[in-house]
Design a protein around this motif. Structure first.
Motif, PDB file in Angstrom:
ATOM      1  N   SER A  13       0.814  -1.223   0.000  1.00 23.57           N
ATOM      2  CA  SER A  13       0.000   0.000   0.000  1.00 23.57           C
ATOM      3  C   SER A  13       0.845   1.269   0.000  1.00 23.57           C
ATOM      4  N   THR A  14       1.981   1.272   0.700  1.00 25.46           N
ATOM      5  CA  THR A  14       2.806   2.482   0.695  1.00 25.46           C
ATOM      6  C   THR A  14       3.316   2.784  -0.714  1.00 25.46           C
ATOM      7  N   ALA A  15       3.705   1.744  -1.433  1.00 25.44           N
ATOM      8  CA  ALA A  15       4.181   1.936  -2.805  1.00 25.44           C
ATOM      9  C   ALA A  15       3.065   2.462  -3.705  1.00 25.44           C
ATOM     10  N   THR A  16       1.839   2.096  -3.414  1.00 21.68           N
ATOM     11  CA  THR A  16       0.720   2.544  -4.250  1.00 21.68           C
ATOM     12  C   THR A  16       0.445   4.037  -4.072  1.00 21.68           C
ATOM     13  N   ILE A  17       0.818   4.547  -2.897  1.00 17.52           N
ATOM     14  CA  ILE A  17       0.564   5.964  -2.644  1.00 17.52           C
ATOM     15  C   ILE A  17       1.246   6.861  -3.678  1.00 17.52           C
ATOM     16  N   VAL A  18       2.457   6.452  -4.116  1.00 16.09           N
ATOM     17  CA  VAL A  18       3.193   7.298  -5.070  1.00 16.09           C
ATOM     18  C   VAL A  18       2.420   7.506  -6.379  1.00 16.09           C
ATOM     19  N   PRO A  19       2.054   6.434  -7.085  1.00 13.13           N
ATOM     20  CA  PRO A  19       1.275   6.676  -8.310  1.00 13.13           C
ATOM     21  C   PRO A  19      -0.086   7.316  -8.038  1.00 13.13           C
ATOM     22  N   LEU A  20      -0.665   7.012  -6.883  1.00 16.66           N
ATOM     23  CA  LEU A  20      -1.954   7.641  -6.562  1.00 16.66           C
ATOM     24  C   LEU A  20      -1.795   9.160  -6.484  1.00 16.66           C
ATOM     25  N   VAL A  21      -0.710   9.594  -5.820  1.00 15.17           N
ATOM     26  CA  VAL A  21      -0.481  11.033  -5.689  1.00 15.17           C
ATOM     27  C   VAL A  21      -0.223  11.647  -7.062  1.00 15.17           C
ATOM     28  N   VAL A  22       0.599  10.955  -7.861  1.00 13.49           N
ATOM     29  CA  VAL A  22       0.905  11.482  -9.208  1.00 13.49           C
ATOM     30  C   VAL A  22      -0.375  11.622 -10.030  1.00 13.49           C
ATOM     31  N   GLY A  34     -11.233   4.647  -5.775  1.00 14.85           N
ATOM     32  CA  GLY A  34     -11.398   3.807  -6.961  1.00 14.85           C
ATOM     33  C   GLY A  34     -10.058   3.452  -7.590  1.00 14.85           C
ATOM     34  N   TYR A  35      -9.173   4.452  -7.702  1.00 10.32           N
ATOM     35  CA  TYR A  35      -7.829   4.216  -8.254  1.00 10.32           C
ATOM     36  C   TYR A  35      -7.084   3.192  -7.405  1.00 10.32           C
ATOM     37  N   SER A  36      -7.212   3.331  -6.060  1.00 12.59           N
ATOM     38  CA  SER A  36      -6.443   2.472  -5.159  1.00 12.59           C
ATOM     39  C   SER A  36      -6.865   1.011  -5.345  1.00 12.59           C
ATOM     40  N   ALA A  37      -8.154   0.813  -5.628  1.00 10.87           N
ATOM     41  CA  ALA A  37      -8.627  -0.557  -5.837  1.00 10.87           C
ATOM     42  C   ALA A  37      -8.029  -1.150  -7.116  1.00 10.87           C
ATOM     43  N   MET A  38      -7.843  -0.276  -8.127  1.00 10.01           N
ATOM     44  CA  MET A  38      -7.232  -0.739  -9.388  1.00 10.01           C
ATOM     45  C   MET A  38      -5.819  -1.254  -9.156  1.00 10.01           C
ATOM     46  N   ALA A  39      -5.134  -0.616  -8.180  1.00  7.57           N
ATOM     47  CA  ALA A  39      -3.758  -1.001  -7.905  1.00  7.57           C
ATOM     48  C   ALA A  39      -3.680  -2.447  -7.407  1.00  7.57           C
ATOM     49  N   GLY A  40      -4.838  -3.030  -7.042  1.00  4.81           N
ATOM     50  CA  GLY A  40      -4.889  -4.419  -6.614  1.00  4.81           C
ATOM     51  C   GLY A  40      -4.318  -5.385  -7.650  1.00  4.81           C
ATOM     52  N   VAL A  76      -1.691  -5.097  -9.390  1.00  4.57           N
ATOM     53  CA  VAL A  76      -0.230  -5.216  -9.324  1.00  4.57           C
ATOM     54  C   VAL A  76       0.235  -5.294  -7.866  1.00  4.57           C
ATOM     55  N   GLY A  77      -0.619  -5.887  -7.025  1.00  2.00           N
ATOM     56  CA  GLY A  77      -0.218  -6.085  -5.634  1.00  2.00           C
ATOM     57  C   GLY A  77      -0.177  -4.809  -4.840  1.00  2.00           C
ATOM     58  N   GLY A  78      -1.138  -3.937  -5.096  1.00  3.12           N
ATOM     59  CA  GLY A  78      -1.137  -2.638  -4.427  1.00  3.12           C
ATOM     60  C   GLY A  78      -1.639  -2.656  -3.002  1.00  3.12           C
ATOM     61  N   GLY A  79      -2.206  -3.766  -2.572  1.00  2.00           N
ATOM     62  CA  GLY A  79      -2.723  -3.847  -1.211  1.00  2.00           C
ATOM     63  C   GLY A  79      -4.133  -3.328  -1.106  1.00  2.00           C
ATOM     64  N   GLY A  80      -4.716  -3.517   0.056  1.00  2.00           N
ATOM     65  CA  GLY A  80      -6.064  -3.015   0.309  1.00  2.00           C
ATOM     66  C   GLY A  80      -7.144  -3.913  -0.256  1.00  2.00           C
ATOM     67  N   LEU A  81      -8.369  -3.414  -0.223  1.00  2.00           N
ATOM     68  CA  LEU A  81      -9.517  -4.193  -0.668  1.00  2.00           C
ATOM     69  C   LEU A  81      -9.406  -4.595  -2.136  1.00  2.00           C
ATOM     70  N   GLY A  82      -8.764  -3.764  -2.914  1.00  3.25           N
ATOM     71  CA  GLY A  82      -8.600  -4.062  -4.340  1.00  3.25           C
ATOM     72  C   GLY A  82      -7.836  -5.359  -4.534  1.00  3.25           C
ATOM     73  N   THR A  83      -6.743  -5.526  -3.808  1.00  4.21           N
ATOM     74  CA  THR A  83      -5.925  -6.732  -3.925  1.00  4.21           C
ATOM     75  C   THR A  83      -6.725  -7.968  -3.512  1.00  4.21           C
ATOM     76  N   ILE A  84      -7.537  -7.830  -2.446  1.00  3.51           N
ATOM     77  CA  ILE A  84      -8.364  -8.956  -1.999  1.00  3.51           C
ATOM     78  C   ILE A  84      -9.353  -9.337  -3.096  1.00  3.51           C
ATOM     79  N   ALA A  85      -9.975  -8.320  -3.684  1.00  4.25           N
ATOM     80  CA  ALA A  85     -10.963  -8.577  -4.734  1.00  4.25           C
ATOM     81  C   ALA A  85     -10.323  -9.297  -5.916  1.00  4.25           C
ATOM     82  N   ILE A  86      -9.131  -8.858  -6.297  1.00  8.35           N
ATOM     83  CA  ILE A  86      -8.458  -9.468  -7.445  1.00  8.35           C
ATOM     84  C   ILE A  86      -8.006 -10.903  -7.099  1.00  8.35           C
TER      85      ILE A  86
END
Lengths: 219, 333
Positions: free
Chosen positions: A89-98, A159-165, A167-177
């Motif tokens: 999840s920490t790694a996902t924050i970078v592209p989310l911010v961008v 919504g974006y954070s769930a997409m990160a699932g 590529v192993g982005g963590g969070g509910l998105g990763t569980i769903a995938i």
């Protein structure tokens, strides 16, 4: 549902909230100045500057037109440079911010546009400097609208954070995938989607209430 | 106090040049209430914005006391603006701040200490008679109250000049009178020089000392209010005096007469007396009169009887009453 699964989902909620809120916060730290910059350098702005305005506009539009999933993968080297990894999840924050910063900048810009030009003129007539106009007039007057924008931004970033699932982005998105998609566990998919809906709903509700409370034009 | 020299302001809009103000020169004396009147689009709002350089004149010089504002640095200009208050047609209060904080706002700009600023703001609320609304937000106030807050805000930094841009145009006649008497009071008590922009003659009549009549970016006529009111020379001034009778006034026809009421008692039945004195029936073609504090102000257009004898009786009566008039189809008076 066994306790292990419950734990997994609770963890997912925590990670999703962490990614969403931190990303939104950081995106606003960059997005507010960028939005203000675009607004004040506009042709009717208080620091008219065509070159800066065009440049900022182009950068915002380029990033905004890249689909998030592609941006996520494309900036992986940058992500590794910033946080040292591309997973979690920490790694996902970078592209989310961008991805979110230009979006937030546009939201801020449109909120500032709603501020009555007359009030800005009145401040000028009082001898306010440009900085004073930004800090004491534009941003406070736009505050309710900025809050509305923030609730929209949170929903989008969630919504974006769930997409990160993917590529192993963590969070509910990763569980769903991982469970719902790769393992065909339809119930897991349903639960995570339902939870995402609830979280969006929750932030929306808080946002609306907060706006109603702080907006002095409504009373 | 304020001297405008050959001010010209041209706007470039999509290849077109709009001459909003053309070669305007005027001097506003310290302590006076100076009116600038004209129909919308006459350039008066642009002209008043040239005084505090919200609009930078394309040509000309703006003197505040003895400083040419066109030559001062931007930082210095901010200082000068802090010494000029301005109020607007739509008030332009900060919607997210309460009344007290709105008045504190200009004091924050000049960097006054918080406690001092609060104290000063409370004093100003007293002056504009709104102390009980200190904690209210602009959305909770009536138009007249908002303008009072705006006036308090404009006065917060102790300005030498108060610029009023159509400050009463969004208000009803009653509120307009109240706001105007407040401005007059401020002018007299604090010695603030006031510049008033308006399209309403009654505003000028009520409080101005001198007036400039603007049309198409130029000043067509300037003088004491009484002078312009009684002997308007320009078509614009005549039209402003009797707005609803444009055609009649533009060319005062033979057989008609314009009567100007300049503060005679409203209770004096002038027209009835005229009828009795002259023994002729008088037809009123148009009127724009108002009762201001028991005095009649305004203009009336009447149709004169055909007989020369009745006419001279009418004129004789008006002369004895000291009422000014202008007869159509002849040289003025």
């Amino acid at each position: 549902m066994n306790s292990q699964l419950t734990q997994l989902i609770l963890n997912g909620i925590r990670e999703t909230l962490y990614m969403t809120l931190v990303s939104t916060g950081v995106a606003y730290i960059f997005g507010i100045p960028l939005g203000v910059l675009v607004f004040i350098t506009d042709k009717n702005g208080i620091c008219k500057n065509r070159i800066i305005n065009a440049l900022a506009g182009i950068i915002i539009n380029i990033i905004r037109s890249i689909p998030f999933l592609i941006l996520l993968v494309a900036i992986m080297p940058f992500t590794r440079l910033v946080v040292g990894t591309t997973i979690g999840s920490t790694a996902t924050i970078v592209p989310l911010v961008v991805a979110a910063t230009p979006f937030v900048a546009r939201m801020v810009e449109s909120s500032l546009r709603e501020v009555d030009e007359g009030v800005v003129e009145a401040a000028k007539a009082m001898g306010a400097s440009r900085m004073q106009i930004i800090v004491k007039v534009l941003l406070p007057e736009a505050r309710p609208s900025l809050m509305v924008g923030a609730t929209i931004a949170i929903a989008t970033i969630l919504g974006y954070s769930a997409m990160a699932g993917f590529v192993g982005g963590g969070g509910l998105g990763t569980i769903a995938i991982n469970y719902g998609y790769y393992r065909y566990q339809g119930d897991m998919m349903l639960i995570t989607v339902a939870l995402l809906v609830v979280i969006v709903q929750f932030f929306q509700e808080i946002g609306v209430r907060l706006v109603n409370r702080i907006d002095k034009r409504l009373k | 106090m304020i001297r405008l020299e050959h001010i010209t302001k041209t706007f470039h809009t999509g290849g077109n040049n709009l001459h909003a103000v053309q070669d305007v020169s005027l001097t506003i004396e310290k302590g006076e209430i100076f009116g600038i009147i004209g129909f919308s689009g006459a350039g008066k709002s642009t002209l008043v914005r040239c005084i505090n350089l919200l609009e930078r004149p394309t040509q000309g010089a703006v003197y505040l006391e003895d400083t040419n504002l066109m030559e001062v640095s931007e930082a210095e200009m901010l200082k000068h603006r802090q010494r000029m208050g301005m109020i607007f047609q739509h008030f332009h209060l900060l919607s997210q701040r309460n009344v007290l904080d709105n008045i504190i706002f200009p004091l924050e700009i000049i960097g006054m200490k918080k406690a001092d600023a609060r104290k000063r703001a409370r004093e100003l609320l007293e002056i504009v008679d709104l102390s009980e609304k200190a904690k209210a937000y602009p959305a909770q106030l009536s138009g007249g109250q908002k303008q009072r807050v705006a006036i308090a805000r404009a006065l917060a930094t102790d300005p030498k000049v108060l610029l009023c841009d159509e400050a009463t145009s969004a208000l009803d006649p009653e509120t307009t009178r109240n706001i105007l008497s407040l401005i007059k009071e401020i002018n007299q008590k604090l010695g603030v020089t006031v510049v008033i922009i308006t399209h309403e003659m009654r505003v000028i009549e009520q409080i101005c000392d001198r007036v400039a009549v603007m049309n198409k970016g130029r000043v067509e006529e300037m003088g004491s209010v009484k002078e312009v009111f009684l002997h308007p020379r320009s078509q614009t001034a005549k039209r402003l005096l009797l707005p609803q009778e444009n055609d009649l006034v533009q060319e005062l026809k033979t057989g008609t007469m314009r009567i100007a009421f300049d503060g005679q008692s409203s209770f004096e039945p002038v027209i009835s007396r005229l009828t009795l004195e002259s023994g002729a029936l008088i037809n009123i073609l148009g009127a724009n009169t108002e009762n201001v504090g028991g005095k009649a102000y305004g203009q009336m257009l009447i149709e004169l009887p055909a007989e020369e004898e009745s006419r001279s009786k009418i004129k004789a009566y008006l002369d004895t009453q000291g009422i000014h008039y202008e007869e159509g189809g002849q040289a003025n008076e």
